[in-house]
Motif scaffolding. Structure first.
Motif, PDB file in Angstrom:
ATOM      1  N   ILE A 421      49.019  36.097  29.821  1.00 14.11           N
ATOM      2  CA  ILE A 421      50.015  36.793  30.637  1.00 14.11           C
ATOM      3  C   ILE A 421      50.199  38.218  30.137  1.00 14.11           C
ATOM      4  N   ASP A 422      50.300  38.369  28.822  1.00 12.98           N
ATOM      5  CA  ASP A 422      50.482  39.701  28.247  1.00 12.98           C
ATOM      6  C   ASP A 422      49.261  40.579  28.493  1.00 12.98           C
ATOM      7  N   GLN A 423      48.061  40.012  28.357  1.00  8.48           N
ATOM      8  CA  GLN A 423      46.841  40.782  28.589  1.00  8.48           C
ATOM      9  C   GLN A 423      46.779  41.311  30.015  1.00  8.48           C
ATOM     10  N   LEU A 424      47.193  40.475  30.966  1.00 12.44           N
ATOM     11  CA  LEU A 424      47.082  40.845  32.377  1.00 12.44           C
ATOM     12  C   LEU A 424      48.134  41.854  32.809  1.00 12.44           C
ATOM     13  N   LYS A 425      49.028  42.221  31.927  1.00 14.57           N
ATOM     14  CA  LYS A 425      49.945  43.319  32.215  1.00 14.57           C
ATOM     15  C   LYS A 425      49.238  44.668  32.091  1.00 14.57           C
ATOM     16  N   ASP A 426      48.078  44.648  31.452  1.00 13.20           N
ATOM     17  CA  ASP A 426      47.256  45.853  31.281  1.00 13.20           C
ATOM     18  C   ASP A 426      46.378  46.006  32.524  1.00 13.20           C
ATOM     19  N   ASN A 427      46.674  47.002  33.347  1.00 15.11           N
ATOM     20  CA  ASN A 427      45.935  47.173  34.598  1.00 15.11           C
ATOM     21  C   ASN A 427      44.452  47.442  34.386  1.00 15.11           C
ATOM     22  N   ASP A 428      44.117  48.147  33.313  1.00 16.72           N
ATOM     23  CA  ASP A 428      42.700  48.408  33.034  1.00 16.72           C
ATOM     24  C   ASP A 428      41.970  47.105  32.722  1.00 16.72           C
ATOM     25  N   TYR A 429      42.625  46.229  31.994  1.00 19.37           N
ATOM     26  CA  TYR A 429      42.024  44.924  31.696  1.00 19.37           C
ATOM     27  C   TYR A 429      41.864  44.104  32.971  1.00 19.37           C
ATOM     28  N   LYS A 430      42.879  44.114  33.811  1.00 19.37           N
ATOM     29  CA  LYS A 430      42.795  43.387  35.080  1.00 19.37           C
ATOM     30  C   LYS A 430      41.630  43.884  35.924  1.00 19.37           C
ATOM     31  N   ARG A 431      41.477  45.211  35.981  1.00 20.01           N
ATOM     32  CA  ARG A 431      40.379  45.783  36.765  1.00 20.01           C
ATOM     33  C   ARG A 431      39.019  45.405  36.172  1.00 20.01           C
ATOM     34  N   GLN A 432      38.935  45.374  34.861  1.00 18.92           N
ATOM     35  CA  GLN A 432      37.691  45.004  34.191  1.00 18.92           C
ATOM     36  C   GLN A 432      37.291  43.577  34.570  1.00 18.92           C
ATOM     37  N   VAL A 433      38.255  42.687  34.580  1.00 17.12           N
ATOM     38  CA  VAL A 433      37.983  41.300  34.972  1.00 17.12           C
ATOM     39  C   VAL A 433      37.637  41.232  36.458  1.00 17.12           C
ATOM     40  N   GLY A 434      38.323  42.036  37.249  1.00 12.82           N
ATOM     41  CA  GLY A 434      38.123  42.031  38.691  1.00 12.82           C
ATOM     42  C   GLY A 434      39.345  41.631  39.468  1.00 12.82           C
ATOM     43  N   LEU A 435      40.370  41.118  38.773  1.00  9.47           N
ATOM     44  CA  LEU A 435      41.595  40.729  39.464  1.00  9.47           C
ATOM     45  C   LEU A 435      42.256  41.935  40.124  1.00  9.47           C
ATOM     46  N   GLY A 436      42.145  43.080  39.507  1.00 10.80           N
ATOM     47  CA  GLY A 436      42.745  44.281  40.074  1.00 10.80           C
ATOM     48  C   GLY A 436      42.086  44.745  41.351  1.00 10.80           C
ATOM     49  N   HIS A 437      40.915  44.197  41.661  1.00 11.48           N
ATOM     50  CA  HIS A 437      40.201  44.585  42.882  1.00 11.48           C
ATOM     51  C   HIS A 437      40.068  43.437  43.883  1.00 11.48           C
ATOM     52  N   PHE A 438      40.046  42.199  43.389  1.00  9.65           N
ATOM     53  CA  PHE A 438      39.698  41.082  44.257  1.00  9.65           C
ATOM     54  C   PHE A 438      40.867  40.202  44.689  1.00  9.65           C
ATOM     55  N   GLU A 439      42.034  40.285  44.038  1.00  5.94           N
ATOM     56  CA  GLU A 439      43.066  39.307  44.354  1.00  5.94           C
ATOM     57  C   GLU A 439      43.758  39.591  45.680  1.00  5.94           C
ATOM     58  N   TYR A 440      43.493  40.728  46.297  1.00  6.08           N
ATOM     59  CA  TYR A 440      44.065  41.047  47.610  1.00  6.08           C
ATOM     60  C   TYR A 440      43.091  41.991  48.328  1.00  6.08           C
ATOM     61  N   TYR A 441      43.321  42.212  49.612  1.00  7.79           N
ATOM     62  CA  TYR A 441      42.508  43.134  50.434  1.00  7.79           C
ATOM     63  C   TYR A 441      41.087  42.627  50.687  1.00  7.79           C
ATOM     64  N   TRP A 442      40.919  41.316  50.645  1.00  7.41           N
ATOM     65  CA  TRP A 442      39.679  40.679  51.047  1.00  7.41           C
ATOM     66  C   TRP A 442      40.054  39.479  51.919  1.00  7.41           C
ATOM     67  N   PRO A 443      39.122  38.906  52.670  1.00 11.12           N
ATOM     68  CA  PRO A 443      39.423  37.631  53.332  1.00 11.12           C
ATOM     69  C   PRO A 443      39.913  36.644  52.273  1.00 11.12           C
ATOM     70  N   MET A 444      41.026  35.979  52.512  1.00 10.75           N
ATOM     71  CA  MET A 444      41.656  35.229  51.435  1.00 10.75           C
ATOM     72  C   MET A 444      42.561  34.136  51.981  1.00 10.75           C
ATOM     73  N   TYR A 445      42.851  33.166  51.134  1.00 14.49           N
ATOM     74  CA  TYR A 445      43.929  32.228  51.404  1.00 14.49           C
ATOM     75  C   TYR A 445      45.221  33.015  51.196  1.00 14.49           C
ATOM     76  N   GLY A 446      46.094  33.023  52.185  1.00 15.53           N
ATOM     77  CA  GLY A 446      47.307  33.829  52.091  1.00 15.53           C
ATOM     78  C   GLY A 446      48.200  33.422  50.937  1.00 15.53           C
ATOM     79  N   GLN A 447      48.997  34.369  50.454  1.00 16.25           N
ATOM     80  CA  GLN A 447      49.922  34.085  49.366  1.00 16.25           C
ATOM     81  C   GLN A 447      50.879  32.980  49.776  1.00 16.25           C
ATOM     82  N   GLY A 448      51.023  31.993  48.920  1.00 11.63           N
ATOM     83  CA  GLY A 448      51.831  30.823  49.247  1.00 11.63           C
ATOM     84  C   GLY A 448      50.986  29.628  49.639  1.00 11.63           C
ATOM     85  N   SER A 449      49.654  29.817  49.735  1.00  8.37           N
ATOM     86  CA  SER A 449      48.753  28.696  50.028  1.00  8.37           C
ATOM     87  C   SER A 449      48.636  27.776  48.811  1.00  8.37           C
ATOM     88  N   LYS A 450      48.142  26.566  49.074  1.00  8.21           N
ATOM     89  CA  LYS A 450      47.977  25.602  47.989  1.00  8.21           C
ATOM     90  C   LYS A 450      46.616  24.937  48.100  1.00  8.21           C
TER      91      LYS A 450
END
Length: 575
Positions: A421-450
């Motif tokens: 959780i603490d690591q993912l507060k670092d936006n540069d780290y998130k972008r390196q992993v790809g979460l900063g680019h892929f977790e939204y703005y693509w075809p996706m299961y909408g937020q709140g899906s299960k």
């Protein structure tokens, strides 16, 4: 090309949306008929993995995303590399720098576009220019997972000509799960106010403001501000929306919708708004309201939140999250005293009212990602989109990489360690992993899906993740109210199949659209006058506001919204 231009009514913004009559037929390469797939013509009843075809040659497509971030190639991220290994596809993402209208205008003038686009508020211009190709045939031939995810919403996604031009980001898959923390509306109050009062249960409008007044009375020399409002630019809704929530309605924008008849009525001039403005006027008269609320910009407003001198305000969690995170970081730095942080409350006018701050399941079809007529290979792109919409890849893009950004316990529950959780507060780290680019703005299961295994698709909505992100002081405070997450303080959302009404498009030049264009100016002028005047002028100023508002085409707007809401519900039900 014949078009029918509409204007979107937005509680968050007034955004244009064009439903155009465009070129018919699906495309493989833009402008060419796509050959049928021998194995991709049937829809999938459940998540399907990528096809077992020979691995295609690597290709890089261009993607313009009209939001702010750092430009990158997706294969330079860990998630993007995994997806490239599956599909052979990489995307070179360009984010917005400068003015969106200028950027979109340059593309349209040249008639040259990136392969795919997420044009955000510029989507109306992109549609009007005919820049997006129809996706119907591509989905039918190559998109079994796209069909599985989006087919329940196809009637809402189709333009007037019957074509689907983009894929929105809000298709709910599986059971809907509200956010465990509050990213929507709330009346926020400083923790120290609750502490001094002995952590009372606070439900009503009067109880909330009495707490603030009592605290200031006990701390007269501290130069505190009792309450403030956000009015800057398009964010003015943070000041016009509260009376709607106080009356027990969710954020449908400018209207309150009857659950049975689905008739829409404005609340801008009803008794609830009068009561709201009268309280602000009363607070101002007592010196407890920040007069600068009507002139401060957004940055000044956020700075006041982080200053620790403001005891309360209404706003949406997503809009003040940066300020809240700044305060939390300061709390950690100073050894855990979180007195100056804020606590969300579902305040209503009277105890008998059921609060409806948490959004119900919704489908917002005025934003999305589309393939342009300049695309090098629309079939490869649609296959990439389809591959993205497997359960496995949705876990990848939403949660990240197991063992690195999340873990799985013996019961199959996904969670994050405190270190993760603490690591993912670092936006540069998130972008390196790809979460900063892929977790939204693509075809996706909408937020709140299960997912079928019971885990929530959006990591932040997983109760275990939310709880792990709380400090010990937060957990102790929540325990005093008998809950483990902030969302448990709020009532669950009632089902509203039309929700949100603010996403409904209004035809340009219609009386309803004219109403939305003019009403904000009237509110801006009179809300400031009503709130900041001496209390003895309240009634006369309120009546002056009503008289001016009555000049707007209110009845036409209400009828249009009622008709559109009923039509939207009929489409959802397949009528």
């Amino acid at each position: 090309m014949k078009t029918r231009k509409k204007w979107l009514l937005g509680a968050l913004s007034l955004t244009l949306l064009t439903a155009l009559v465009g070129c018919s037929g699906g495309n493989g390469k833009a402008g060419e008929s796509a050959a049928p797939s021998p194995s991709g013509s049937e829809s999938a009843p459940s998540s399907q993995a990528a096809s077992e075809e020979p691995k295609p040659e690597p290709i890089t497509f261009t993607y313009f995303n009209a939001t702010a971030n750092k430009d990158t190639d997706t294969n330079k991220t860990e998630i993007g590399k995994i997806l490239e290994e599956q599909t052979g596809v990489n995307f070179r993402i360009e984010y917005l720098v400068g003015d969106l209208n200028t950027k979109i205008g340059t593309m349209i003038a040249s008639d040259i576009y990136p392969d795919i686009m997420q044009p955000d508020a510029g989507i109306d211009k992109i549609l009007e220019a005919g820049a997006f190709i129809p996706l119907n045939d591509l989905i039918e031939q190559y998109g079994p997972n796209i069909k599985r995810v989006y087919e329940p919403y196809f009637n809402l996604m189709k333009a007037d000509d019957g074509n689907i031009y983009f894929l929105p980001f809000s298709a709910i898959v599986g059971e809907y799960t509200p956010n465990a923390s509050i990213d929507q509306g709330a009346f926020w109050i400083q923790n120290r106010v609750l502490k001094e009062a002995g952590y009372p249960k606070v439900k009503t409008f009067d109880e909330y403001f009495k707490l603030i007044e009592d605290y200031i009375a006990n701390h007269k020399d501290e130069k505190l501000t009792g309450f403030m409002s956000l009015t800057h630019d398009w964010r003015f809704f943070a000041t016009t929306n509260p009376p709607n929530h106080l009356q027990g309605y969710p954020n449908d924008g400018e209207v309150q919708v009857d659950m049975n008849t689905m008739d829409a009525k404005i609340y801008a001039t009803n008794d609830g708004t009068k009561r709201w403005l009268q309280k602000l006027n009363e607070l101002n008269g007592k010196g407890l309201y920040d007069k600068s609320s009507f002139v401060d910009n957004y940055d000044q407003y956020m700075a006041k939140i982080t200053s620790g001198r403001v005891l309360g305000y209404f706003d949406y969690g997503w809009q003040v999250n940066q300020a809240h995170q700044t305060l939390k970081a300061e709390t950690v730095k100073n050894g855990g005293n979180d007195d100056l942080e804020y606590f969300p409350l579902p305040i209503v006018y009277d105890a008998s009212i059921k609060d409806q701050y948490i959004d119900p399941s919704s489908f917002i079809n005025n934003r999305g990602i589309g393939i342009t007529k300049s695309a090098k290979d629309a079939v490869r792109i649609i296959k990439f989109f389809d591959n993205l919409l497997t359960d496995e890849n949705q876990k990848l893009v939403q949660w990240g990489i197991q063992g690195k950004t999340y873990e799985v316990n013996d019961q199959g529950r996904l969670y994050r360690t405190q270190e993760q959780i603490d690591q993912l507060k670092d936006n540069d780290y998130k972008r390196q992993v790809g979460l900063g680019h892929f977790e939204y703005y693509w075809p996706m299961y909408g937020q709140g899906s299960k997912f079928p295994d019971g885990n929530v698709v959006t990591a932040g909505r997983q109760p275990e993740v939310a709880q792990a992100s709380y400090t010990q002081a937060e957990k102790d405070r929540l325990a005093k109210y008998g809950v483990q997450t902030y969302a448990e303080l709020f009532s669950g959302p009632d089902d509203r199949p039309w929700y949100p009404a603010w996403s409904i498009a209004l035809e340009q030049g219609s009386p309803a659209q004219i109403y939305t264009a003019k009403k904000v100016d009237v509110q801006r002028k009179y809300f400031a006058k009503i709130v900041l005047a001496s209390p003895d002028k309240f009634e006369s100023n309120w009546n002056e506001f009503l008289n001016e508002y009555a000049k707007l085409p209110v009845a036409e707007y209400e009828k249009t919204m009622s008709d559109e809401i009923k039509e939207k519900v009929a489409k959802i039900k397949g009528n």
